[in-house]
Design a protein around this motif. Structure first.
Motif, PDB file in Angstrom:
ATOM      1  N   VAL A   1       3.026  20.835   7.000  1.00 12.09           N
ATOM      2  CA  VAL A   1       3.712  22.019   7.532  1.00 12.09           C
ATOM      3  C   VAL A   1       2.860  23.267   7.326  1.00 12.09           C
ATOM      4  CG1 VAL A   1       5.704  23.536   7.213  1.00 12.09           C
ATOM      5  CG2 VAL A   1       6.025  21.072   7.336  1.00 12.09           C
ATOM      6  N   ILE A   2       2.275  23.415   6.163  1.00 11.40           N
ATOM      7  CA  ILE A   2       1.436  24.585   5.887  1.00 11.40           C
ATOM      8  C   ILE A   2       0.202  24.583   6.780  1.00 11.40           C
ATOM      9  CG2 ILE A   2      -0.077  25.636   4.155  1.00 11.40           C
ATOM     10  CD1 ILE A   2       2.064  24.939   2.073  1.00 11.40           C
ATOM     11  N   SER A   3      -0.427  23.439   6.945  1.00 11.44           N
ATOM     12  CA  SER A   3      -1.627  23.396   7.787  1.00 11.44           C
ATOM     13  C   SER A   3      -1.297  23.625   9.252  1.00 11.44           C
ATOM     14  CB  SER A   3      -2.366  22.072   7.603  1.00 11.44           C
ATOM     15  OG  SER A   3      -1.615  21.005   8.142  1.00 11.44           O
ATOM     16  N   THR A   4      -0.105  23.280   9.676  1.00  9.75           N
ATOM     17  CA  THR A   4       0.302  23.508  11.060  1.00  9.75           C
ATOM     18  C   THR A   4       0.636  24.974  11.310  1.00  9.75           C
ATOM     19  OG1 THR A   4       1.206  21.280  11.177  1.00  9.75           O
ATOM     20  CG2 THR A   4       1.942  22.823  12.839  1.00  9.75           C
ATOM     21  N   LEU A   5       1.247  25.629  10.350  1.00  8.12           N
ATOM     22  CA  LEU A   5       1.701  26.998  10.539  1.00  8.12           C
ATOM     23  C   LEU A   5       0.711  28.063  10.073  1.00  8.12           C
ATOM     24  CD1 LEU A   5       5.424  26.550   9.497  1.00  8.12           C
ATOM     25  CD2 LEU A   5       4.447  26.534  11.788  1.00  8.12           C
ATOM     26  N   ARG A   6      -0.450  27.661   9.616  1.00 11.30           N
ATOM     27  CA  ARG A   6      -1.424  28.656   9.163  1.00 11.30           C
ATOM     28  C   ARG A   6      -1.936  29.454  10.365  1.00 11.30           C
ATOM     29  NH1 ARG A   6      -6.523  26.482  10.199  1.00 11.30           N
ATOM     30  NH2 ARG A   6      -6.417  24.251  10.528  1.00 11.30           N
ATOM     31  N   PRO A   7      -2.423  30.661  10.124  1.00 10.23           N
ATOM     32  CA  PRO A   7      -2.813  31.538  11.226  1.00 10.23           C
ATOM     33  C   PRO A   7      -3.919  30.971  12.133  1.00 10.23           C
ATOM     34  CG  PRO A   7      -2.630  32.798   9.215  1.00 10.23           C
ATOM     35  CD  PRO A   7      -2.468  31.360   8.845  1.00 10.23           C
ATOM     36  N   GLY A   8      -4.869  30.256  11.605  1.00  8.57           N
ATOM     37  CA  GLY A   8      -5.976  29.758  12.418  1.00  8.57           C
ATOM     38  C   GLY A   8      -5.703  28.447  13.133  1.00  8.57           C
ATOM     39  N   ALA A   9      -4.508  27.924  13.037  1.00  8.84           N
ATOM     40  CA  ALA A   9      -4.204  26.617  13.605  1.00  8.84           C
ATOM     41  C   ALA A   9      -3.876  26.665  15.089  1.00  8.84           C
ATOM     42  CB  ALA A   9      -3.046  25.977  12.855  1.00  8.84           C
ATOM     43  N   LYS A  10      -3.667  27.835  15.640  1.00 12.72           N
ATOM     44  CA  LYS A  10      -3.254  27.928  17.030  1.00 12.72           C
ATOM     45  C   LYS A  10      -4.330  27.395  17.976  1.00 12.72           C
ATOM     46  CE  LYS A  10      -1.131  30.844  20.414  1.00 12.72           C
ATOM     47  NZ  LYS A  10      -0.382  32.044  20.675  1.00 12.72           N
ATOM     48  N   ALA A  11      -5.579  27.694  17.701  1.00 12.83           N
ATOM     49  CA  ALA A  11      -6.658  27.235  18.580  1.00 12.83           C
ATOM     50  C   ALA A  11      -6.781  25.717  18.566  1.00 12.83           C
ATOM     51  CB  ALA A  11      -7.979  27.878  18.157  1.00 12.83           C
ATOM     52  N   SER A  12      -6.726  25.120  17.391  1.00  9.08           N
ATOM     53  CA  SER A  12      -6.849  23.663  17.325  1.00  9.08           C
ATOM     54  C   SER A  12      -5.617  22.965  17.898  1.00  9.08           C
ATOM     55  CB  SER A  12      -7.098  23.194  15.894  1.00  9.08           C
ATOM     56  OG  SER A  12      -6.015  23.561  15.068  1.00  9.08           O
ATOM     57  N   ALA A  13      -4.442  23.562  17.725  1.00  7.22           N
ATOM     58  CA  ALA A  13      -3.230  22.982  18.296  1.00  7.22           C
ATOM     59  C   ALA A  13      -3.261  23.084  19.817  1.00  7.22           C
ATOM     60  CB  ALA A  13      -1.997  23.677  17.744  1.00  7.22           C
ATOM     61  N   SER A  14      -3.753  24.181  20.326  1.00 11.29           N
ATOM     62  CA  SER A  14      -3.861  24.347  21.770  1.00 11.29           C
ATOM     63  C   SER A  14      -4.850  23.334  22.360  1.00 11.29           C
ATOM     64  CB  SER A  14      -4.309  25.770  22.090  1.00 11.29           C
ATOM     65  OG  SER A  14      -4.499  25.930  23.458  1.00 11.29           O
ATOM     66  N   GLU A  15      -5.950  23.142  21.684  1.00 20.36           N
ATOM     67  CA  GLU A  15      -6.945  22.157  22.148  1.00 20.36           C
ATOM     68  C   GLU A  15      -6.374  20.744  22.106  1.00 20.36           C
ATOM     69  OE1 GLU A  15     -10.390  20.855  23.787  1.00 20.36           O
ATOM     70  OE2 GLU A  15      -9.877  22.933  23.410  1.00 20.36           O
ATOM     71  N   ALA A  16      -5.649  20.404  21.065  1.00 17.32           N
ATOM     72  CA  ALA A  16      -5.044  19.077  20.958  1.00 17.32           C
ATOM     73  C   ALA A  16      -3.969  18.862  22.019  1.00 17.32           C
ATOM     74  CB  ALA A  16      -4.451  18.887  19.568  1.00 17.32           C
ATOM     75  N   ALA A  17      -3.273  19.926  22.393  1.00 13.27           N
ATOM     76  CA  ALA A  17      -2.239  19.810  23.420  1.00 13.27           C
ATOM     77  C   ALA A  17      -2.825  19.530  24.794  1.00 13.27           C
ATOM     78  CB  ALA A  17      -1.404  21.083  23.462  1.00 13.27           C
ATOM     79  N   LYS A  18      -4.074  19.897  25.014  1.00 13.05           N
ATOM     80  CA  LYS A  18      -4.716  19.703  26.317  1.00 13.05           C
ATOM     81  C   LYS A  18      -5.379  18.339  26.455  1.00 13.05           C
ATOM     82  CE  LYS A  18      -5.626  24.605  26.782  1.00 13.05           C
ATOM     83  NZ  LYS A  18      -6.667  25.634  26.809  1.00 13.05           N
ATOM     84  N   ILE A  19      -5.440  17.550  25.393  1.00  5.82           N
ATOM     85  CA  ILE A  19      -6.130  16.255  25.423  1.00  5.82           C
ATOM     86  C   ILE A  19      -5.559  15.322  26.500  1.00  5.82           C
ATOM     87  CG2 ILE A  19      -6.532  14.126  24.114  1.00  5.82           C
ATOM     88  CD1 ILE A  19      -7.005  15.870  21.663  1.00  5.82           C
ATOM     89  N   PRO A  20      -4.240  15.169  26.653  1.00  7.17           N
ATOM     90  CA  PRO A  20      -3.736  14.255  27.681  1.00  7.17           C
ATOM     91  C   PRO A  20      -4.064  14.692  29.114  1.00  7.17           C
ATOM     92  CG  PRO A  20      -2.013  14.748  26.092  1.00  7.17           C
ATOM     93  CD  PRO A  20      -3.154  15.663  25.804  1.00  7.17           C
TER      94      PRO A  20
END
Length: 50
Positions: free
Chosen positions: A27-46
């Motif tokens: 939860v902490i690693s997901t909600l940290r401030p710098g996680a938005k870029a990596s989460a956005s990139e992972a969301a585009k994989i499919p």
């Protein structure tokens, strides 16, 4: 039966603690401030074409 009892006692006490710490870490690693870029990139994989 002694081994089973010992393993169950360990899982009931330390296993729960380990799982709770893992959950809090995720939860902490997901909600940290710098996680938005990596989460956005992972969301585009499919949607990426090979």
């Amino acid at each position: 039966m002694e081994v089973y009892t010992a393993m169950r006692h360990f899982a009931d006490s330390w296993g729960l603690l380990v799982m709770a710490l893992f959950f809090v870490g995720v939860v902490i690693s997901t909600l940290r401030p710098g996680a938005k870029a990596s989460a956005s990139e992972a969301a585009k994989i499919p949607l990426k074409e090979d």
